[in-house]
Design a protein around this motif. Structure first.
Motif, PDB file in Angstrom:
ATOM      1  N   TYR A   2       0.840  -1.198   0.000  1.00  0.00           N
ATOM      2  CA  TYR A   2       0.000   0.000   0.000  1.00  0.00           C
ATOM      3  C   TYR A   2       0.872   1.243   0.000  1.00  0.00           C
ATOM      4  O   TYR A   2       1.972   1.243   0.531  1.00  0.00           O
ATOM      5  N   MET A   3       0.332   2.316  -0.556  1.00  0.00           N
ATOM      6  CA  MET A   3       0.922   3.634  -0.375  1.00  0.00           C
ATOM      7  C   MET A   3      -0.010   4.414   0.536  1.00  0.00           C
ATOM      8  O   MET A   3      -1.076   3.921   0.915  1.00  0.00           O
ATOM      9  N   LEU A   4       0.365   5.626   0.893  1.00  0.00           N
ATOM     10  CA  LEU A   4      -0.422   6.440   1.813  1.00  0.00           C
ATOM     11  C   LEU A   4      -0.766   7.778   1.170  1.00  0.00           C
ATOM     12  O   LEU A   4       0.101   8.439   0.599  1.00  0.00           O
ATOM     13  N   TYR A   5      -2.049   8.131   1.260  1.00  0.00           N
ATOM     14  CA  TYR A   5      -2.554   9.432   0.816  1.00  0.00           C
ATOM     15  C   TYR A   5      -3.122  10.191   2.007  1.00  0.00           C
ATOM     16  O   TYR A   5      -3.475   9.590   3.029  1.00  0.00           O
ATOM     17  N   VAL A   6      -3.269  11.499   1.847  1.00  0.00           N
ATOM     18  CA  VAL A   6      -3.882  12.348   2.868  1.00  0.00           C
ATOM     19  C   VAL A   6      -4.889  13.292   2.204  1.00  0.00           C
ATOM     20  O   VAL A   6      -4.703  13.698   1.062  1.00  0.00           O
ATOM     21  N   LEU A   7      -5.944  13.608   2.941  1.00  0.00           N
ATOM     22  CA  LEU A   7      -6.948  14.584   2.516  1.00  0.00           C
ATOM     23  C   LEU A   7      -7.177  15.568   3.656  1.00  0.00           C
ATOM     24  O   LEU A   7      -7.158  15.169   4.826  1.00  0.00           O
ATOM     25  N   ALA A   8      -7.440  16.842   3.313  1.00  0.00           N
ATOM     26  CA  ALA A   8      -7.684  17.869   4.327  1.00  0.00           C
ATOM     27  C   ALA A   8      -9.018  18.555   4.084  1.00  0.00           C
ATOM     28  O   ALA A   8      -9.238  19.128   3.020  1.00  0.00           O
ATOM     29  N   ILE A   9      -9.887  18.481   5.080  1.00  0.00           N
ATOM     30  CA  ILE A   9     -11.092  19.305   5.094  1.00  0.00           C
ATOM     31  C   ILE A   9     -10.657  20.613   5.747  1.00  0.00           C
ATOM     32  O   ILE A   9     -10.357  20.651   6.937  1.00  0.00           O
ATOM     33  N   LEU A  10     -10.556  21.666   4.947  1.00  0.00           N
ATOM     34  CA  LEU A  10     -10.128  22.977   5.431  1.00  0.00           C
ATOM     35  C   LEU A  10     -11.376  23.831   5.619  1.00  0.00           C
ATOM     36  O   LEU A  10     -12.033  24.200   4.643  1.00  0.00           O
ATOM     37  N   GLU A  11     -11.694  24.136   6.863  1.00  0.00           N
ATOM     38  CA  GLU A  11     -12.938  24.835   7.184  1.00  0.00           C
ATOM     39  C   GLU A  11     -12.639  26.209   7.771  1.00  0.00           C
ATOM     40  O   GLU A  11     -11.823  26.335   8.693  1.00  0.00           O
ATOM     41  N   ASP A  12     -13.312  27.230   7.241  1.00  0.00           N
ATOM     42  CA  ASP A  12     -13.114  28.578   7.776  1.00  0.00           C
ATOM     43  C   ASP A  12     -13.969  28.767   9.029  1.00  0.00           C
ATOM     44  O   ASP A  12     -14.722  27.867   9.425  1.00  0.00           O
ATOM     45  N   LEU A  13     -13.865  29.921   9.662  1.00  0.00           N
ATOM     46  CA  LEU A  13     -14.577  30.161  10.915  1.00  0.00           C
ATOM     47  C   LEU A  13     -16.085  30.270  10.741  1.00  0.00           C
ATOM     48  O   LEU A  13     -16.833  30.201  11.717  1.00  0.00           O
ATOM     49  N   ASP A  14     -16.546  30.421   9.498  1.00  0.00           N
ATOM     50  CA  ASP A  14     -17.986  30.450   9.209  1.00  0.00           C
ATOM     51  C   ASP A  14     -18.518  29.066   8.856  1.00  0.00           C
ATOM     52  O   ASP A  14     -19.688  28.936   8.470  1.00  0.00           O
TER      53      ASP A  14
ATOM     54  N   PHE B 137      -3.783   3.483   1.713  1.00  0.00           N
ATOM     55  CA  PHE B 137      -4.430   3.974   2.916  1.00  0.00           C
ATOM     56  C   PHE B 137      -4.651   5.469   2.718  1.00  0.00           C
ATOM     57  O   PHE B 137      -3.869   6.130   2.024  1.00  0.00           O
ATOM     58  N   VAL B 138      -5.696   6.008   3.358  1.00  0.00           N
ATOM     59  CA  VAL B 138      -5.952   7.448   3.319  1.00  0.00           C
ATOM     60  C   VAL B 138      -6.195   7.941   4.742  1.00  0.00           C
ATOM     61  O   VAL B 138      -6.979   7.342   5.481  1.00  0.00           O
ATOM     62  N   ASP B 139      -5.521   9.012   5.128  1.00  0.00           N
ATOM     63  CA  ASP B 139      -5.784   9.721   6.378  1.00  0.00           C
ATOM     64  C   ASP B 139      -6.520  11.002   6.040  1.00  0.00           C
ATOM     65  O   ASP B 139      -6.094  11.745   5.142  1.00  0.00           O
ATOM     66  N   ILE B 140      -7.613  11.257   6.760  1.00  0.00           N
ATOM     67  CA  ILE B 140      -8.400  12.475   6.539  1.00  0.00           C
ATOM     68  C   ILE B 140      -8.271  13.375   7.766  1.00  0.00           C
ATOM     69  O   ILE B 140      -8.515  12.954   8.895  1.00  0.00           O
ATOM     70  N   TYR B 141      -7.889  14.619   7.515  1.00  0.00           N
ATOM     71  CA  TYR B 141      -7.736  15.636   8.556  1.00  0.00           C
ATOM     72  C   TYR B 141      -8.857  16.658   8.430  1.00  0.00           C
ATOM     73  O   TYR B 141      -9.314  16.952   7.324  1.00  0.00           O
ATOM     74  N   HIS B 142      -9.278  17.232   9.556  1.00  0.00           N
ATOM     75  CA  HIS B 142     -10.274  18.298   9.579  1.00  0.00           C
ATOM     76  C   HIS B 142      -9.648  19.477  10.324  1.00  0.00           C
ATOM     77  O   HIS B 142      -9.428  19.400  11.531  1.00  0.00           O
ATOM     78  N   LEU B 143      -9.362  20.539   9.590  1.00  0.00           N
ATOM     79  CA  LEU B 143      -8.665  21.696  10.153  1.00  0.00           C
ATOM     80  C   LEU B 143      -9.557  22.928  10.056  1.00  0.00           C
ATOM     81  O   LEU B 143      -9.929  23.352   8.962  1.00  0.00           O
TER      82      LEU B 143
END
Length: 175
Positions: free
Chosen positions: A31-43, A114-120
């Motif tokens: 497997y390789m590894l990917y990442v995704l980012a949910i980038l959310e503003d203050l609204d 594999f995928v890691d998902i971040y929420h920032l």
């Protein structure tokens, strides 16, 4: 210069093997590894970008920021790098741990990962975004309802996976 990736086993442990990302065909248990980012503003709006029209896969579709983890890089280092490269935002101090992850196995195509998902969540605006021209041609700050509409049109990547990640995050917060 060739981009190298680390190969992981079924338990997501590095095998010590590194291969060139371009043209990599991963066999059973690789497997390789990917990442995704949910980038959310203050609204509560999410930053999405539109893929360039020359992409081999999903050209012109909308997505959240992400990409492949390079050899020697951690998931957290990769998400900070991908966000900086693709949309010009610095999230180094915000990245803690992924809110969710999953495994994809596609043996006929050698596309196992594999995928890691971040929420920032942080204070930024569309004016702060600087797109990497070879990756994206447009950016928007949108609501989840707008993302759902793009998904219904068949032009948004990873919608179900992102919804799964947000559900996991809510569940973890309740625990």
């Amino acid at each position: 210069m060739a981009e190298l990736i680390d190969i992981y086993d079924d338990n997501r442990q590095p095998t010590g093997e590194r291969v060139e990302r371009k043209g990599a065909f991963l066999g059973e248990g690789q497997y390789m590894l990917y990442v995704l980012a949910i980038l959310e503003d203050l609204d509560g709006r999410v930053l999405i970008t539109r893929r360039t029209l020359d992409k081999k896969w999903a050209a012109g579709w909308w997505e959240v920021t992400g990409g492949g983890v390079s050899a020697g890089e951690t998931s957290a280092q990769a998400i900070a790098r991908e966000v900086r490269e693709e949309v010009g935002l610095s999230v180094d101090d915000l990245v803690k741990k992924p809110i969710h992850g999953y495994k994809n196995i596609d043996l006929p195509r050698g596309d196992n990962y594999f995928v890691d998902i971040y929420h920032l969540r942080f204070d930024f605006s569309l004016a702060d975004v600087s797109l990497q021209a070879r990756e994206a041609i447009d950016a928007r700050l949108v609501t989840w309802d707008e993302i759902a509409q793009l998904d219904q049109q068949g032009i948004f990547l990873h919608y179900r996976r992102l919804q799964d990640a947000l559900a996991a995050e809510r569940e973890a917060a309740r625990a």
